[in-house]
Design an enzyme around this catalytic site. Structure first.
Site, PDB file in Angstrom:
ATOM      1  N   MET A 138       3.362   5.145   6.162  1.00 41.21           N
ATOM      2  CA  MET A 138       1.966   4.714   6.248  1.00 41.21           C
ATOM      3  C   MET A 138       0.973   5.882   6.172  1.00 41.21           C
ATOM      4  SD  MET A 138       2.426   1.528   6.335  1.00 41.21           S
ATOM      5  CE  MET A 138       0.906   0.758   6.848  1.00 41.21           C
ATOM      6  N   ARG A 139       1.179   6.764   5.226  1.00 43.53           N
ATOM      7  CA  ARG A 139       0.216   7.852   5.017  1.00 43.53           C
ATOM      8  C   ARG A 139      -0.260   7.835   3.574  1.00 43.53           C
ATOM      9  NH1 ARG A 139      -2.236   9.492   9.060  1.00 43.53           N
ATOM     10  NH2 ARG A 139      -2.845  11.371   7.943  1.00 43.53           N
ATOM     11  N   THR A 155       2.119   6.611  -8.121  1.00 45.46           N
ATOM     12  CA  THR A 155       1.249   7.487  -8.925  1.00 45.46           C
ATOM     13  C   THR A 155       0.049   7.835  -8.051  1.00 45.46           C
ATOM     14  OG1 THR A 155       0.110   5.598  -9.845  1.00 45.46           O
ATOM     15  CG2 THR A 155       1.976   6.452 -11.111  1.00 45.46           C
ATOM     16  N   HIS A 161       5.264  -2.408  -1.444  1.00 47.37           N
ATOM     17  CA  HIS A 161       3.956  -2.824  -0.933  1.00 47.37           C
ATOM     18  C   HIS A 161       3.948  -4.347  -0.795  1.00 47.37           C
ATOM     19  CE1 HIS A 161      -0.301  -2.658  -0.110  1.00 47.37           C
ATOM     20  NE2 HIS A 161      -0.449  -3.686  -0.933  1.00 47.37           N
ATOM     21  N   GLU A 218      11.635  -8.338   0.672  1.00 47.98           N
ATOM     22  CA  GLU A 218      11.634  -6.864   0.559  1.00 47.98           C
ATOM     23  C   GLU A 218      13.064  -6.350   0.601  1.00 47.98           C
ATOM     24  OE1 GLU A 218       9.180  -4.969   3.519  1.00 47.98           O
ATOM     25  OE2 GLU A 218       7.451  -6.201   3.036  1.00 47.98           O
ATOM     26  N   ASN A 250      13.699  -1.646   5.953  1.00 54.67           N
ATOM     27  CA  ASN A 250      14.022  -1.382   4.540  1.00 54.67           C
ATOM     28  C   ASN A 250      15.004  -0.222   4.415  1.00 54.67           C
ATOM     29  OD1 ASN A 250      12.404  -3.139   2.547  1.00 54.67           O
ATOM     30  ND2 ASN A 250      10.916  -2.647   4.139  1.00 54.67           N
ATOM     31  N   LEU A 281      -3.556   4.793  -5.183  1.00 55.48           N
ATOM     32  CA  LEU A 281      -2.920   4.192  -4.007  1.00 55.48           C
ATOM     33  C   LEU A 281      -2.498   2.753  -4.306  1.00 55.48           C
ATOM     34  CD1 LEU A 281      -2.278   4.424  -0.915  1.00 55.48           C
ATOM     35  CD2 LEU A 281      -4.539   3.406  -0.547  1.00 55.48           C
ATOM     36  N   ASP A 282      -1.222   2.447  -4.061  1.00 55.14           N
ATOM     37  CA  ASP A 282      -0.675   1.109  -4.336  1.00 55.14           C
ATOM     38  C   ASP A 282      -1.026   0.663  -5.760  1.00 55.14           C
ATOM     39  OD1 ASP A 282       0.235   1.021  -1.679  1.00 55.14           O
ATOM     40  OD2 ASP A 282      -1.628   0.121  -0.988  1.00 55.14           O
ATOM     41  N   LEU A 326      -1.164   9.786   0.348  1.00 57.13           N
ATOM     42  CA  LEU A 326      -0.650  11.074  -0.144  1.00 57.13           C
ATOM     43  C   LEU A 326      -1.615  11.691  -1.154  1.00 57.13           C
ATOM     44  CD1 LEU A 326       2.954   9.719  -0.522  1.00 57.13           C
ATOM     45  CD2 LEU A 326       2.217  11.428   1.150  1.00 57.13           C
TER      46      LEU A 326
HETATM   47  C1  GRF Z   1       7.082  -3.355   5.104  1.00 54.70           C
HETATM   48  O1  GRF Z   1       6.544  -4.602   5.338  1.00 54.70           O
HETATM   49  C2  GRF Z   1       6.501  -2.726   3.873  1.00 54.70           C
HETATM   50  O2  GRF Z   1       6.166  -3.653   2.900  1.00 54.70           O
HETATM   51  C3  GRF Z   1       5.279  -2.078   4.406  1.00 54.70           C
HETATM   52  O3  GRF Z   1       5.661  -1.587   5.661  1.00 54.70           O
HETATM   53  C4  GRF Z   1       6.694  -2.395   6.190  1.00 54.70           C
HETATM   54  C5  GRF Z   1       7.837  -1.512   6.580  1.00 54.70           C
HETATM   55  O4  GRF Z   1       8.811  -2.159   7.326  1.00 54.70           O
HETATM   56  N1  GRF Z   1       4.790  -1.096   3.491  1.00 54.70           N
HETATM   57  P1  GRF Z   1      10.117  -1.399   7.769  1.00 54.70           P
HETATM   58  O5  GRF Z   1       9.690  -0.142   8.532  1.00 54.70           O
HETATM   59  O6  GRF Z   1      10.924  -1.078   6.564  1.00 54.70           O
HETATM   60  O7  GRF Z   1      10.810  -2.364   8.698  1.00 54.70           O
END
Ligand code: GRF
Length: 227
Positions: free
Chosen positions: A103-104, A154, A122, A187, A27, A157-158, A106
């Site tokens: 992936m933390r 916010t 997400h 995404e 991303n 979470l998610d 917050l």
């Molecule tokens: C994605 O699938 C996103 O939806 C999730 O973590 C992944 C991240 O992928 N939260 P990348 O590191 O951007 O390749």
């Protein structure tokens, strides 16, 4: 994100962005590409990872974007990690903080600092399937459709509020991996769109509602359907 020029015209200046990652950074790459191709009016000022040696850091280096690691393992608790993270983010003076596979969980204090200027992606149709293993959970539930959501961050979470969702059908024999691959293609479409709207000042968070071009969005946000 405009500044007056000497002849009194407003000269647009790019939205300063910091991207937070924990992994591959695909991303992040779409945002780098969008900036480099002149499609996104942003300037990615820094990339921060909570993990060493992840591929996303190489992507930043290849694009000559400064990067730093704030390793959560170096901190005793969430509060001290979040304080160090905020310190690092603030060095770049961002207009927008983009969580891209970060992936933390917050803390509320951290999130409040960036309220209205922090986005997350997400892999589910929020509010469905907050948390982990979303693709498998959607398959196990017998859902016929799944997808991905970009939302303002916010304290929940998610939790949304949602900016945009892409809806992806679940097909027979889908596995979590096959579904994740199709979701991730989406995404890479919707995250640059949301960032572009924010950078163009078309997007605002007001009283837990997303305002787009001065009008409130429906709860699910914009929606893109794929067949
Ligand atoms: C994605 O699938 C996103 O939806 C999730 O973590 C992944 C991240 O992928 N939260 P990348 O590191 O951007 O390749």
């Amino acid at each position: 994100m405009t500044q007056p020029s000497s002849n009194n015209h407003q000269t647009p200046i790019p939205c300063r962005v910091v991207v937070l990652i924990s992994g591959s950074g695909s991303n992040l790459q779409t945002l780098i590409d969008g900036q480099q191709q002149g499609m996104l009016p942003i300037s990615i000022e820094g990339v921060i990872s909570n993990k060493l040696d992840v591929y996303g850091l190489q992507r930043a280096e290849q694009a000559h974007i400064p990067s730093q690691v704030v390793n959560h393992r170096d901190y005793d608790d969430r509060e001290s990690f979040d304080a160090a993270l905020a310190n690092t983010i603030n060095q770049y003076q961002p207009d927008l903080v983009v969580l891209a596979g970060f992936m933390r969980i917050l803390t509320g204090d951290f999130v409040r600092q960036y309220q209205g200027r922090m986005l997350n992606i997400h892999p589910s149709l929020l509010p469905k399937y907050q948390g982990l293993h979303t693709h498998q959970r959607a398959i196990d539930a017998g859902d016929t459709q799944h997808g991905v959501t970009v939302h303002f961050v916010t304290e929940e979470l998610d939790g949304g509020p949602n900016v945009i969702q892409a809806v992806v059908p679940i097909i027979s024999n889908d596995t979590a991996d096959s579904l994740a691959t199709r979701v991730q293609t989406q995404e890479h479409i919707i995250y640059p769109m949301a960032v572009k709207w924010f950078a163009a000042q078309r997007l605002q968070l007001k009283d837990h509602h997303v305002i787009f071009d001065d009008e409130p969005l429906p709860t699910h946000g914009h929606q893109i359907h794929n067949n």
